[in-house]
Design a protein around this motif. Structure first.
Motif, PDB file in Angstrom:
ATOM      1  N   ASP A 214       0.633  -1.221  -0.165  1.00  0.00           N
ATOM      2  CA  ASP A 214       0.274   0.494   0.039  1.00  0.00           C
ATOM      3  C   ASP A 214       0.987   1.218  -0.097  1.00  0.00           C
ATOM      4  OD1 ASP A 214      -2.619  -1.416   0.122  1.00  0.00           O
ATOM      5  OD2 ASP A 214      -3.011  -1.507   1.888  1.00  0.00           O
ATOM      6  N   GLY A 215       0.518   2.563  -0.875  1.00  0.00           N
ATOM      7  CA  GLY A 215       1.311   3.161  -0.657  1.00  0.00           C
ATOM      8  C   GLY A 215       2.113   3.662  -1.899  1.00  0.00           C
ATOM      9  N   PHE A 216       2.803   2.342  -2.475  1.00  0.00           N
ATOM     10  CA  PHE A 216       3.983   1.647  -3.325  1.00  0.00           C
ATOM     11  C   PHE A 216       3.466   1.983  -4.603  1.00  0.00           C
ATOM     12  CE2 PHE A 216       6.010   1.994   1.193  1.00  0.00           C
ATOM     13  CZ  PHE A 216       7.274   2.868   0.753  1.00  0.00           C
ATOM     14  N   LYS A 217       4.601   2.507  -5.696  1.00  0.00           N
ATOM     15  CA  LYS A 217       4.166   1.909  -6.919  1.00  0.00           C
ATOM     16  C   LYS A 217       5.493   1.275  -7.356  1.00  0.00           C
ATOM     17  CE  LYS A 217       4.172   3.344 -11.838  1.00  0.00           C
ATOM     18  NZ  LYS A 217       4.471   4.286 -12.971  1.00  0.00           N
ATOM     19  N   LEU A 218       4.813  -0.139  -8.244  1.00  0.00           N
ATOM     20  CA  LEU A 218       5.728  -1.441  -8.095  1.00  0.00           C
ATOM     21  C   LEU A 218       6.268  -1.324  -9.568  1.00  0.00           C
ATOM     22  CD1 LEU A 218       6.469  -4.379  -7.266  1.00  0.00           C
ATOM     23  CD2 LEU A 218       4.607  -5.620  -7.885  1.00  0.00           C
ATOM     24  N   VAL A 219       7.295  -2.119  -9.588  1.00  0.00           N
ATOM     25  CA  VAL A 219       7.764  -2.498 -11.147  1.00  0.00           C
ATOM     26  C   VAL A 219       9.189  -3.526 -11.084  1.00  0.00           C
ATOM     27  CG1 VAL A 219       9.683  -1.367 -12.777  1.00  0.00           C
ATOM     28  CG2 VAL A 219       8.298   0.151 -11.571  1.00  0.00           C
ATOM     29  N   ARG A 220       8.250  -4.299 -11.460  1.00  0.00           N
ATOM     30  CA  ARG A 220       9.179  -6.129 -11.340  1.00  0.00           C
ATOM     31  C   ARG A 220      10.072  -5.923 -12.474  1.00  0.00           C
ATOM     32  NH1 ARG A 220       4.239  -9.336 -10.387  1.00  0.00           N
ATOM     33  NH2 ARG A 220       6.137 -11.176 -11.008  1.00  0.00           N
ATOM     34  N   GLY A 221      10.659  -7.018 -12.243  1.00  0.00           N
ATOM     35  CA  GLY A 221      11.561  -8.124 -13.547  1.00  0.00           C
ATOM     36  C   GLY A 221      12.200  -9.277 -13.206  1.00  0.00           C
ATOM     37  N   ASP A 222      11.001 -10.231 -13.125  1.00  0.00           N
ATOM     38  CA  ASP A 222      10.758 -11.328 -13.621  1.00  0.00           C
ATOM     39  C   ASP A 222      11.827 -12.425 -13.859  1.00  0.00           C
ATOM     40  OD1 ASP A 222       8.705 -10.131 -11.881  1.00  0.00           O
ATOM     41  OD2 ASP A 222       7.258 -11.537 -12.877  1.00  0.00           O
ATOM     42  N   ARG A 223      11.538 -13.201 -13.277  1.00  0.00           N
ATOM     43  CA  ARG A 223      12.703 -13.844 -14.034  1.00  0.00           C
ATOM     44  C   ARG A 223      12.237 -14.701 -14.902  1.00  0.00           C
ATOM     45  NH1 ARG A 223      13.139 -19.657 -12.733  1.00  0.00           N
ATOM     46  NH2 ARG A 223      11.920 -20.239 -10.782  1.00  0.00           N
ATOM     47  N   ILE A 224      12.719 -14.969 -15.949  1.00  0.00           N
ATOM     48  CA  ILE A 224      11.845 -16.151 -17.324  1.00  0.00           C
ATOM     49  C   ILE A 224      12.672 -17.657 -17.368  1.00  0.00           C
ATOM     50  CG2 ILE A 224      12.321 -16.240 -19.687  1.00  0.00           C
ATOM     51  CD1 ILE A 224      12.329 -12.973 -19.434  1.00  0.00           C
ATOM     52  N   PRO A 225      12.283 -18.791 -16.695  1.00  0.00           N
ATOM     53  CA  PRO A 225      12.578 -19.734 -16.443  1.00  0.00           C
ATOM     54  C   PRO A 225      13.382 -20.658 -17.961  1.00  0.00           C
ATOM     55  CG  PRO A 225      10.338 -19.539 -15.833  1.00  0.00           C
ATOM     56  CD  PRO A 225      10.282 -18.639 -16.257  1.00  0.00           C
ATOM     57  N   GLU A 226      13.080 -20.275 -19.094  1.00  0.00           N
ATOM     58  CA  GLU A 226      13.695 -20.131 -20.717  1.00  0.00           C
ATOM     59  C   GLU A 226      14.845 -20.110 -20.432  1.00  0.00           C
ATOM     60  OE1 GLU A 226      10.824 -18.614 -21.107  1.00  0.00           O
ATOM     61  OE2 GLU A 226       9.680 -20.084 -19.946  1.00  0.00           O
ATOM     62  N   ASN A 227      15.110 -18.701 -20.090  1.00  0.00           N
ATOM     63  CA  ASN A 227      16.396 -17.769 -20.103  1.00  0.00           C
ATOM     64  C   ASN A 227      17.446 -18.515 -19.192  1.00  0.00           C
ATOM     65  OD1 ASN A 227      15.287 -16.767 -22.072  1.00  0.00           O
ATOM     66  ND2 ASN A 227      15.628 -14.798 -20.893  1.00  0.00           N
ATOM     67  N   VAL A 228      16.721 -19.380 -18.056  1.00  0.00           N
ATOM     68  CA  VAL A 228      17.899 -19.843 -17.103  1.00  0.00           C
ATOM     69  C   VAL A 228      17.793 -21.068 -16.526  1.00  0.00           C
ATOM     70  CG1 VAL A 228      18.158 -19.739 -14.641  1.00  0.00           C
ATOM     71  CG2 VAL A 228      16.793 -17.642 -15.900  1.00  0.00           C
ATOM     72  N   ASP A 229      18.662 -21.872 -16.243  1.00  0.00           N
ATOM     73  CA  ASP A 229      19.090 -23.309 -16.354  1.00  0.00           C
ATOM     74  C   ASP A 229      19.137 -23.657 -14.984  1.00  0.00           C
ATOM     75  OD1 ASP A 229      20.005 -23.621 -18.524  1.00  0.00           O
ATOM     76  OD2 ASP A 229      22.024 -23.460 -18.406  1.00  0.00           O
ATOM     77  N   LYS A 230      18.313 -22.342 -13.664  1.00  0.00           N
ATOM     78  CA  LYS A 230      17.669 -23.033 -12.329  1.00  0.00           C
ATOM     79  C   LYS A 230      16.396 -22.843 -12.406  1.00  0.00           C
ATOM     80  CE  LYS A 230      20.047 -18.891 -10.933  1.00  0.00           C
ATOM     81  NZ  LYS A 230      20.911 -18.202 -10.411  1.00  0.00           N
TER      82      LYS A 230
END
Length: 76
Positions: free
Chosen positions: A49-65
């Motif tokens: 509440d009261g904050f704006k959110l900006v995300r950069g999520d993990r993309i499973p296809e680009n990571v080997d874990k």
């Protein structure tokens, strides 16, 4: 700025800190790395509440874990 190593299990504590502690409530920017969030995690589950959110999520296809990566920035 913090390396949270999974934001999901820390959101309750973060939301309480923002609500009750001036140091958190009046902060301009909060950034978390290693959120381990994916596009399947809706914004409603990680909003504060009261904050704006900006995300950069993990993309499973680009990571080997199975876990890791991700960034969240909250701006006041």
């Amino acid at each position: 700025m913090g390396n949270v190593q999974s934001l999901r299990n820390k959101l309750d504590e973060l939301a309480v800190n923002v609500r009750f502690l001036n140091a958190f409530r009046n902060i301009s920017i909060m950034a978390s790395t290693e959120t381990w969030l994916m596009t399947s995690d809706p914004d409603e589950h990680v909003c504060i509440d009261g904050f704006k959110l900006v995300r950069g999520d993990r993309i499973p296809e680009n990571v080997d874990k199975m876990r890791g990566n991700g960034l969240c920035v909250y701006t006041n």
